[in-house]
Scaffold this motif. Structure first.
Motif, PDB file in Angstrom:
ATOM      1  N   TRP A   1      -8.580   3.934  -1.520  1.00 15.68           N
ATOM      2  CA  TRP A   1      -7.124   4.131  -1.549  1.00 15.68           C
ATOM      3  C   TRP A   1      -6.739   5.108  -2.651  1.00 15.68           C
ATOM      4  CZ3 TRP A   1      -5.754  -1.756  -1.099  1.00 15.68           C
ATOM      5  CH2 TRP A   1      -5.880  -2.147   0.239  1.00 15.68           C
ATOM      6  N   GLN A   2      -7.367   5.015  -3.805  1.00 12.43           N
ATOM      7  CA  GLN A   2      -7.050   5.933  -4.907  1.00 12.43           C
ATOM      8  C   GLN A   2      -7.428   7.375  -4.558  1.00 12.43           C
ATOM      9  OE1 GLN A   2      -9.106   3.848  -8.070  1.00 12.43           O
ATOM     10  NE2 GLN A   2      -7.200   2.893  -8.776  1.00 12.43           N
TER      11      GLN A   2
ATOM     12  N   ARG B   1       0.843  -1.204   0.000  1.00 17.71           N
ATOM     13  CA  ARG B   1       0.000   0.000   0.000  1.00 17.71           C
ATOM     14  C   ARG B   1       0.874   1.249   0.000  1.00 17.71           C
ATOM     15  NH1 ARG B   1      -3.769  -0.598   4.601  1.00 17.71           N
ATOM     16  NH2 ARG B   1      -2.259   0.704   5.647  1.00 17.71           N
ATOM     17  N   ASN B   2       1.964   1.239   0.766  1.00 16.59           N
ATOM     18  CA  ASN B   2       2.900   2.367   0.746  1.00 16.59           C
ATOM     19  C   ASN B   2       3.458   2.602  -0.652  1.00 16.59           C
ATOM     20  OD1 ASN B   2       2.724   3.126   3.448  1.00 16.59           O
ATOM     21  ND2 ASN B   2       4.467   1.871   4.074  1.00 16.59           N
TER      22      ASN B   2
ATOM     23  N   GLY C   1       1.580  12.282   5.580  1.00 16.07           N
ATOM     24  CA  GLY C   1       1.355  12.653   4.191  1.00 16.07           C
ATOM     25  C   GLY C   1       1.253  14.153   4.045  1.00 16.07           C
TER      26      GLY C   1
ATOM     27  N   ARG D   1      -4.909   8.722  -1.960  1.00 18.34           N
ATOM     28  CA  ARG D   1      -3.584   8.973  -2.542  1.00 18.34           C
ATOM     29  C   ARG D   1      -3.610  10.134  -3.523  1.00 18.34           C
ATOM     30  NH1 ARG D   1      -4.278   5.467   0.688  1.00 18.34           N
ATOM     31  NH2 ARG D   1      -2.653   4.081   1.425  1.00 18.34           N
TER      32      ARG D   1
ATOM     33  N   HIS E   1       1.866   2.058  -3.350  1.00 18.70           N
ATOM     34  CA  HIS E   1       0.709   2.254  -4.230  1.00 18.70           C
ATOM     35  C   HIS E   1       0.503   1.044  -5.142  1.00 18.70           C
ATOM     36  CE1 HIS E   1       0.691   6.920  -3.788  1.00 18.70           C
ATOM     37  NE2 HIS E   1       1.081   6.322  -2.692  1.00 18.70           N
TER      38      HIS E   1
ATOM     39  N   PRO F   1      -0.541  12.256  -2.042  1.00 18.59           N
ATOM     40  CA  PRO F   1       0.215  11.336  -2.892  1.00 18.59           C
ATOM     41  C   PRO F   1       1.429  10.689  -2.211  1.00 18.59           C
ATOM     42  CG  PRO F   1       0.326  13.581  -3.736  1.00 18.59           C
ATOM     43  CD  PRO F   1      -0.617  13.595  -2.594  1.00 18.59           C
ATOM     44  N   ASP F   2       1.945  11.319  -1.171  1.00 16.76           N
ATOM     45  CA  ASP F   2       3.099  10.757  -0.466  1.00 16.76           C
ATOM     46  C   ASP F   2       2.692  10.050   0.823  1.00 16.76           C
ATOM     47  OD1 ASP F   2       2.347  13.039   0.948  1.00 16.76           O
ATOM     48  OD2 ASP F   2       4.404  13.709   1.306  1.00 16.76           O
ATOM     49  N   GLN F   3       1.416   9.743   0.974  1.00 14.32           N
ATOM     50  CA  GLN F   3       0.941   9.091   2.198  1.00 14.32           C
ATOM     51  C   GLN F   3       1.722   7.807   2.445  1.00 14.32           C
ATOM     52  OE1 GLN F   3      -3.311   8.999   3.005  1.00 14.32           O
ATOM     53  NE2 GLN F   3      -3.112   6.858   3.582  1.00 14.32           N
ATOM     54  N   HIS F   4       2.107   7.636   3.697  1.00 16.13           N
ATOM     55  CA  HIS F   4       2.979   6.516   4.056  1.00 16.13           C
ATOM     56  C   HIS F   4       2.651   6.073   5.476  1.00 16.13           C
ATOM     57  CE1 HIS F   4       6.711   4.192   3.929  1.00 16.13           C
ATOM     58  NE2 HIS F   4       6.891   4.550   5.188  1.00 16.13           N
TER      59      HIS F   4
END
Length: 146
Positions: free
Chosen positions: A58-59, A22-23, A90, A62, A25, A66-69
């Motif tokens: 999830w889309q 998931r990290n 993020g 993100r 993507h 976009p940098d979610q971690h």
């Protein structure tokens, strides 16, 4: 006892593959860690059931971050779950629900319960503090308590 240790190790490997993919993507890999994806977000009351709903969530997140971690902090085991404490972080670079983009970052400690039926992941239930996230993004002005 060996079977129990083996089951715990297998469950933990499934959870770590889920989080890491998931990290990255790599949502196909994440979704394949469940036979039927189910994602429950306690703070918002959202229940996402099935491949299409979970992937769309999830889309959307993100696109906004976009940098979610997720950085795993601790892993705990229960009879029917793997409990993961993690730092979610993020940067708000897109609108999630029509809000103005702030460009600010957040970091918050959260807990994910990865629920299992034997060696099969059946649900991820996430507990988190949305007020702290909104405050860090400048969308909520919380008073200093201490």
């Amino acid at each position: 006892m060996t079977e129990s240790k083996a089951l715990r190790a297998l469950r933990e490997a499934i959870v770590l593959e889920h989080v890491e993919s998931r990290n990255d993507h790599d949502f196909d890999t994440s979704l394949n860690t469940f036979p039927h994806p189910r994602y429950e977000i306690v703070a918002s009351g959202q229940v996402l059931d099935g491949v299409d709903e979970v992937r769309a969530y999830w889309q959307r997140t993100r696109a906004a971050f976009p940098d979610q971690h997720s950085k795993v902090v601790e892993i705990h085991h229960a009879d029917d779950a793997v409990i993961v404490e993690f730092e979610l972080q993020g940067t708000h670079l897109g609108s999630l629900v029509g809000e103005e983009v702030t460009g600010r970052s957040f970091k918050v400690r959260m807990v994910g319960l990865f629920l299992f039926d034997k060696d099969v992941l059946i649900c991820e239930r996430v507990y988190g503090d949305t007020a702290t996230v909104m405050n860090q993004l400048g969308m909520l002005d919380l008073p200093e308590m201490f």
